[in-house]
Design a protein around this motif. Structure first.
Motif, mmCIF file in Angstrom:
data_model
loop_
_atom_site.group_PDB
_atom_site.id
_atom_site.type_symbol
_atom_site.label_atom_id
_atom_site.label_comp_id
_atom_site.label_asym_id
_atom_site.label_seq_id
_atom_site.Cartn_x
_atom_site.Cartn_y
_atom_site.Cartn_z
ATOM 1 N N SER A 94 -4.450 29.531 46.333
ATOM 2 C CA SER A 94 -5.370 29.928 45.271
ATOM 3 C C SER A 94 -5.202 31.386 44.852
ATOM 4 C CB SER A 94 -6.823 29.688 45.710
ATOM 5 O OG SER A 94 -7.181 30.562 46.770
ATOM 6 N N ILE A 95 -4.567 32.204 45.693
ATOM 7 C CA ILE A 95 -4.372 33.617 45.328
ATOM 8 C C ILE A 95 -3.019 33.859 44.661
ATOM 9 C CG2 ILE A 95 -5.824 34.342 47.277
ATOM 10 C CD1 ILE A 95 -3.201 35.335 48.618
ATOM 11 N N ILE A 96 -2.154 32.851 44.645
ATOM 12 C CA ILE A 96 -0.824 33.031 44.070
ATOM 13 C C ILE A 96 -0.856 33.413 42.591
ATOM 14 C CG2 ILE A 96 1.338 31.828 43.512
ATOM 15 C CD1 ILE A 96 1.194 30.444 46.166
ATOM 16 N N PRO A 97 -1.775 32.875 41.777
ATOM 17 C CA PRO A 97 -1.795 33.293 40.364
ATOM 18 C C PRO A 97 -1.946 34.800 40.181
ATOM 19 C CG PRO A 97 -3.096 31.314 40.638
ATOM 20 C CD PRO A 97 -2.717 31.762 42.015
ATOM 21 N N PHE A 98 -2.698 35.472 41.051
ATOM 22 C CA PHE A 98 -2.834 36.927 40.962
ATOM 23 C C PHE A 98 -1.473 37.600 41.162
ATOM 24 C CE2 PHE A 98 -6.969 35.361 42.341
ATOM 25 C CZ PHE A 98 -7.828 35.999 41.455
ATOM 26 N N VAL A 99 -0.726 37.065 42.111
ATOM 27 C CA VAL A 99 0.595 37.614 42.408
ATOM 28 C C VAL A 99 1.563 37.364 41.257
ATOM 29 C CG1 VAL A 99 2.565 37.466 43.979
ATOM 30 C CG2 VAL A 99 0.245 37.326 44.885
ATOM 31 N N ILE A 100 1.472 36.178 40.659
ATOM 32 C CA ILE A 100 2.352 35.842 39.536
ATOM 33 C C ILE A 100 2.116 36.791 38.359
ATOM 34 C CG2 ILE A 100 2.882 34.090 37.808
ATOM 35 C CD1 ILE A 100 2.250 31.972 39.936
ATOM 36 N N VAL A 101 0.838 37.006 38.027
ATOM 37 C CA VAL A 101 0.502 37.892 36.914
ATOM 38 C C VAL A 101 1.003 39.299 37.200
ATOM 39 C CG1 VAL A 101 -1.380 38.998 35.638
ATOM 40 C CG2 VAL A 101 -1.492 36.555 36.178
ATOM 41 N N ARG A 102 0.796 39.772 38.442
ATOM 42 C CA ARG A 102 1.233 41.113 38.805
ATOM 43 C C ARG A 102 2.754 41.265 38.690
ATOM 44 N NH1 ARG A 102 3.870 44.304 39.471
ATOM 45 N NH2 ARG A 102 3.800 46.248 40.651
ATOM 46 N N THR A 103 3.470 40.220 39.100
ATOM 47 C CA THR A 103 4.927 40.273 39.043
ATOM 48 C C THR A 103 5.432 40.289 37.606
ATOM 49 O OG1 THR A 103 5.024 39.044 41.132
ATOM 50 C CG2 THR A 103 7.039 39.149 39.835
ATOM 51 N N VAL A 104 4.820 39.499 36.753
ATOM 52 C CA VAL A 104 5.259 39.391 35.365
ATOM 53 C C VAL A 104 5.034 40.693 34.596
ATOM 54 C CG1 VAL A 104 4.822 38.248 33.156
ATOM 55 C CG2 VAL A 104 4.997 36.894 35.251
ATOM 56 N N ILE A 105 3.830 41.285 34.753
ATOM 57 C CA ILE A 105 3.507 42.483 33.960
ATOM 58 C C ILE A 105 3.790 43.780 34.704
ATOM 59 C CG2 ILE A 105 1.742 41.186 32.732
ATOM 60 C CD1 ILE A 105 -0.366 42.695 34.303
ATOM 61 N N ASN A 106 4.202 43.680 35.976
ATOM 62 C CA ASN A 106 4.508 44.862 36.780
ATOM 63 C C ASN A 106 3.338 45.849 36.808
ATOM 64 O OD1 ASN A 106 6.133 46.433 38.456
ATOM 65 N ND2 ASN A 106 6.867 47.657 36.725
ATOM 66 N N ASN A 107 2.147 45.279 36.991
ATOM 67 C CA ASN A 107 0.946 46.109 37.013
ATOM 68 C C ASN A 107 -0.170 45.329 37.695
ATOM 69 O OD1 ASN A 107 -0.869 48.174 36.533
ATOM 70 N ND2 ASN A 107 -1.301 47.530 34.430
ATOM 71 N N TRP A 108 -0.884 45.994 38.603
ATOM 72 C CA TRP A 108 -2.005 45.329 39.279
ATOM 73 C C TRP A 108 -3.275 45.602 38.473
ATOM 74 C CZ3 TRP A 108 -2.393 41.672 42.780
ATOM 75 C CH2 TRP A 108 -3.653 41.393 43.317
ATOM 76 N N ILE A 109 -3.840 44.557 37.880
ATOM 77 C CA ILE A 109 -4.970 44.722 36.966
ATOM 78 C C ILE A 109 -6.272 44.156 37.522
ATOM 79 C CG2 ILE A 109 -3.471 44.684 34.944
ATOM 80 C CD1 ILE A 109 -4.290 41.759 34.520
#
Length: 345
Positions: A94-109
């Motif tokens: 369930s936490i993988i989507p956070f990691v995917i978004v971070r990897t794609v945009i290269n930013n922790w939001i």
């Protein structure tokens, strides 16, 4: 999601000392080639694709196991073990989507709390999974060695208490993953990283010893006792539950062993150059893949796989239900003449 697992984040958060990371950025060592604005490199794209697959399969598979073991079939000690294992894997997926978004945009939001929580959830999954596998191994060993005692004392209530204890121990051991996570602002970006200060070696060694070495030795001892007992008494009528446990344990160690090896090597990063992050990327993704494998093992171990692939749900239910019935038979004495036991492990 510690230093090695932070490869999920394109490996720009693997500094362990806050000042060291600040110095690296100030010297310009983190260039656009190593930290692109978007996910363009092949390794980054492949990582995103794999994480999407892991997320979809993990949520679907573990959600199905939770539904079947928790609501559809009769509760038992064995369903308690596998329900806990599925919940642990479901939480991580369930936490993988956070990691995917971070990897794609290269930013922790997602803020500091989620930065800490995603790391905490990663290691909560690691510890709870391996501890449950230890519990299952010990449970099988006790059932075979002391069937009468197991029949009288092996209850759902006690199994639930053991699961609660496992989760509490896992949470305690996962606290460093929460405690040492911080956010660093650089060039309008936020970087979620580990600030281990002077505790990096301690944290890595504790994870290796408690999350791999001790569990590995414990399970080996249990299986040695189990195999000797089975061979001596020719006990096993069905080998399916034994095969399932063997596959669960084997896949766990194959997925996590590279991660621990890289984590230990990483303690002396200065000798390994700038491409060391690729090893982090591979081992982190491999470790995460363990979270979607288990429910498919339940299904693939069912009979007549080639003829019944379409009945995925019924096969998972059948496998877990057979676990329950086999364990129950394991506590029965069937041949009072020569006192031989009939059980399935």
């Amino acid at each position: 999601m510690n230093s090695s697992t932070e490869a999920y984040s394109n490996n720009d958060a693997d500094s362990y000392n806050y000042q060291d990371m600040v110095d690296e950025f100030s010297k310009g060592s983190h260039t656009e080639d190593t930290h692109p604005e978007h996910c363009r490199e092949a390794a980054c794209i492949i990582t995103v694709i794999l994480n999407v697959i892991i997320f979809l399969l993990g949520i679907t598979g573990n959600g199905t196991v939770i539904w079947i073991a928790g609501f559809k079939i009769k509760k038992s000690v064995n369903t308690t073990w596998y329900l806990s294992l599925a919940l642990s894997d479901f939480l991580f997926c369930s936490i993988i989507p956070f990691v995917i978004v971070r990897t794609v945009i290269n930013n922790w939001i997602f803020g500091l709390y989620m930065c800490k929580f995603t790391s905490f959830a990663m290691f909560l999954n690691m510890y709870s999974s391996i501890f449950i596998l230890i519990v299952i191994s010990v449970d099988r060993c006790v059932t075979v060695k002391f069937p009468v005692w197991a029949q009288n004392h092996r209850t759902i209530t006690k199994a639930s208490a053991v699961v609660v204890l496992v989760w509490l121990m896992s949470a305690l051991l996962s606290i460093p993953a929460f405690r040492f996570r911080e956010i660093y602002n650089y060039s309008s970006k936020e970087i979620c990283f580990n600030n281990y200060e002077h505790h990096h070696t301690t944290v890595v060694l504790i994870r290796f010893i408690c999350g791999f070495l001790i569990p590995f030795l414990s399970i080996c001892i249990c299986y040695s006792i189990l195999i000797c007992k089975l061979r001596a008494n020719q006990l096993s009528k069905s080998t399916k539950p034994y095969k399932i446990m063997t596959l669960l344990i084997t896949t766990f160690f194959l997925c996590w062993l590279p991660y621990h090896i890289v984590s230990i090597i990483e303690l002396d990063k200065s000798k390994h150059g700038h491409n060391f992050g690729k090893a982090q990327l591979v081992t982190a993704t491999l470790a995460s893949s363990n979270s979607f494998i288990n429910p498919f093992l339940y299904a693939f171990m069912a009979k007549d796989l080639k003829k019944k692939l379409y009945s995925f749900l019924s096969k998972i239910e059948s496998t877990i239900d057979e676990e329950t019935r086999s364990a129950f038979r394991g506590t029965s004495i069937t041949n009072s003449g020569d006192h031989r036991l009939s059980t399935a492990v």
